[in-house]
Motif scaffolding. Structure first.
Motif, mmCIF file in Angstrom:
data_model
loop_
_atom_site.group_PDB
_atom_site.id
_atom_site.type_symbol
_atom_site.label_atom_id
_atom_site.label_comp_id
_atom_site.label_asym_id
_atom_site.label_seq_id
_atom_site.Cartn_x
_atom_site.Cartn_y
_atom_site.Cartn_z
ATOM 1 N N LYS A 173 -13.357 0.555 -4.422
ATOM 2 C CA LYS A 173 -13.937 0.846 -3.357
ATOM 3 C C LYS A 173 -15.473 0.386 -3.296
ATOM 4 O O LYS A 173 -16.224 0.131 -4.242
ATOM 5 C CB LYS A 173 -14.119 2.392 -3.414
ATOM 6 C CG LYS A 173 -12.771 2.925 -3.430
ATOM 7 C CD LYS A 173 -12.752 4.447 -3.398
ATOM 8 C CE LYS A 173 -11.466 5.160 -3.266
ATOM 9 N NZ LYS A 173 -11.516 6.527 -3.481
ATOM 10 N N GLY A 174 -16.010 0.386 -2.236
ATOM 11 C CA GLY A 174 -17.490 0.002 -1.751
ATOM 12 C C GLY A 174 -17.800 -1.296 -2.384
ATOM 13 O O GLY A 174 -16.977 -2.195 -2.099
ATOM 14 N N ILE B 267 -7.514 0.351 -7.143
ATOM 15 C CA ILE B 267 -7.979 0.178 -5.789
ATOM 16 C C ILE B 267 -9.516 0.352 -5.689
ATOM 17 O O ILE B 267 -9.819 1.459 -5.961
ATOM 18 C CB ILE B 267 -7.273 0.894 -4.734
ATOM 19 C CG1 ILE B 267 -5.543 0.825 -4.800
ATOM 20 C CG2 ILE B 267 -7.841 0.549 -3.418
ATOM 21 C CD1 ILE B 267 -4.860 1.539 -3.923
ATOM 22 N N GLU C 105 -17.547 -2.668 -5.417
ATOM 23 C CA GLU C 105 -16.562 -3.291 -6.166
ATOM 24 C C GLU C 105 -15.445 -3.896 -5.299
ATOM 25 O O GLU C 105 -14.750 -5.047 -5.797
ATOM 26 C CB GLU C 105 -15.957 -2.152 -6.929
ATOM 27 C CG GLU C 105 -16.927 -1.540 -7.975
ATOM 28 C CD GLU C 105 -16.155 -0.268 -8.954
ATOM 29 O OE1 GLU C 105 -14.912 -0.243 -8.847
ATOM 30 O OE2 GLU C 105 -16.864 0.057 -9.914
ATOM 31 N N ALA C 106 -14.943 -3.383 -4.310
ATOM 32 C CA ALA C 106 -14.176 -3.865 -3.451
ATOM 33 C C ALA C 106 -14.398 -5.400 -3.030
ATOM 34 O O ALA C 106 -13.792 -6.389 -3.004
ATOM 35 C CB ALA C 106 -13.657 -3.175 -2.211
#
Length: 405
Positions: free
Chosen positions: A331-332, A329, A334-335
């Motif tokens: 985050k930031g 999953i 990268e998401a």
């Protein structure tokens, strides 16, 4: 492993060692020559001679004259005992030269003189200049003192010279320094794990090797001291009856026949932890997405055709890595990147064209998926610098900004 060979290919290892020597990286050259000499398969007598001779030169550069002399003498012995060697004309001559240099380093002028004379003879037979050897022979010869007018002084000088010559003719004792701990290396294939003890001229009575199904202990008595070279629990069980110890002039080889035909991750391993890891892999199964892969899986059916010599189950490894990547999953930023990648990967051709054109022509300020709109819009003319910033084109012309509205 104390100093592993940089390559499993003998020809590559020898060339690499020569490169290190020419580059004056003598410590690394020494380790690489030693690793080459520990190899058993694919090493012919000619290459072994050259490695010994070149290692002798390397040891001389490191002022380790005793070891240099030993290597050069072993190489010289191989010339007369090995008929299959294909040496260049000057290699025997150079070997004698290295014996002489090492002997001089040890203060043994008699041995040095003999070696230089032999080298000079070989050079002459090969049509090479002997000028350098003439000078070395002169330097190695016992020096005579000039006679004096006084009979008493002359007699004393002759007596001193006789005593000096008698001392020179005797081999010079080696320094009684603490013996160095023996080193070892190991290499393997799917069937055997081979351990090379890097000690020359080992006597059977001085060596003690205890091999168990998953235990090994090697001890060596050297110069009055006992050394435990290695001891511990092997990575995987072996077949004791098919394992053996070979004592050679330049090393000792311990060949351990593996119980299972695959490549070990290391020489020693903790048996209890390894069994626990194997149990986890069996109970978790291929579909368990939460469990980490604790050990590289191998193909259990040895008869199954496989293009991989190591028998590792690369298909299972690949599936595990893809599942792990899919379940991560982000985050930031990268998401956000992953979202755009997924949109682009699953989009139609028009949607992809819209995303590429809008993002590139707007200099990263617009990302649209509507091709009907993007195909008619000139983002290069519409784009403006953010408030408080200035934007210039390739010609240095200032473009409109939000402050100019």
């Amino acid at each position: 492993m104390s100093s592993e060979a940089s390559s499993n290919n003998p020809a590559t290892a020898l060339s690499l060692a020569d490169f290190y020597y020419v580059d004056e990286n003598y410590e690394l050259a020494l380790d690489t020559y030693t690793g080459f000499l520990a190899m058993e398969e694919g090493v012919d007598a000619t290459s072994r001679f050259r490695a010994l001779s070149h290692r002798s030169a390397t040891l001389a550069k490191l002022s380790r004259h005793s070891e240099s002399l030993e290597d050069a003498q072993i190489a010289s012995t191989m010339i007369s005992s090995e008929n299959s060697m294909n040496l260049l004309p000057h290699e025997g001559e150079v070997c004698q030269y290295r014996i002489g240099q090492a002997a001089l380093g040890l203060g043994n002028r008699v041995l040095a003189l003999e070696a230089f004379k032999h080298a000079s003879q070989l050079a002459s037979l090969n049509g090479r200049s002997t000028t350098n050897y003439d000078q070395l022979i002169k330097e190695s010869s016992p020096k005579k003192k000039e006679p004096t007018n006084s009979p008493d002084n002359a007699a004393a000088a002759v007596k001193d010279e006789v005593v000096k010559d008698a001392k020179v003719s005797q081999p010079q004792p080696l320094s009684k320094s603490r013996p160095t701990a023996p080193k070892y290396q190991y290499y393997q294939n799917d069937t055997y794990m081979t351990i090379a003890i890097l000690e020359t001229k080992v006597q059977e009575k001085d060596l003690k090797v205890d091999i168990g199904e998953q235990k090994i202990s090697v001890q060596l008595h050297k110069q009055g001291q006992d050394f435990t070279i290695l001891a511990g629990t092997l990575y995987d069980p072996i077949i004791v009856e098919k394992s053996k110890t070979l004592i050679k002039d330049e090393k000792v080889l311990i060949k351990l026949r593996k119980g299972q035909t695959y490549e070990w991750n290391e020489l020693f391993g903790k048996a209890k932890e390894k069994e626990e890891d194997l149990a986890k892999l069996k109970t978790a199964g291929e579909d368990d997405e939460d469990e980490e892969m604790t050990e590289i899986p191998i193909i259990q059916d040895a008869k199954m055709p496989t293009p991989y010599a190591s028998k590792r189950d690369w298909n299972k490894i690949d599936r595990h890595l893809k599942e792990k990547e899919a379940n991560e999953i982000p985050k930031g930023e990268e998401a956000m990147d992953k979202l755009f990648k997924n949109i682009y990967a699953n989009a139609s051709e028009d949607t992809r064209r819209a995303m590429i054109k809008s993002f590139q022509t707007s200099n990263g300020t617009v990302l649209s998926t509507n091709w009907d709109e993007v195909s008619k819009t000139d983002y290069e003319k519409q784009r403006r610098a953010p408030k408080g910033m200035e934007w210039k084109d390739a010609d240095g012309k200032t473009l409109p900004s939000e402050d100019s509205d």
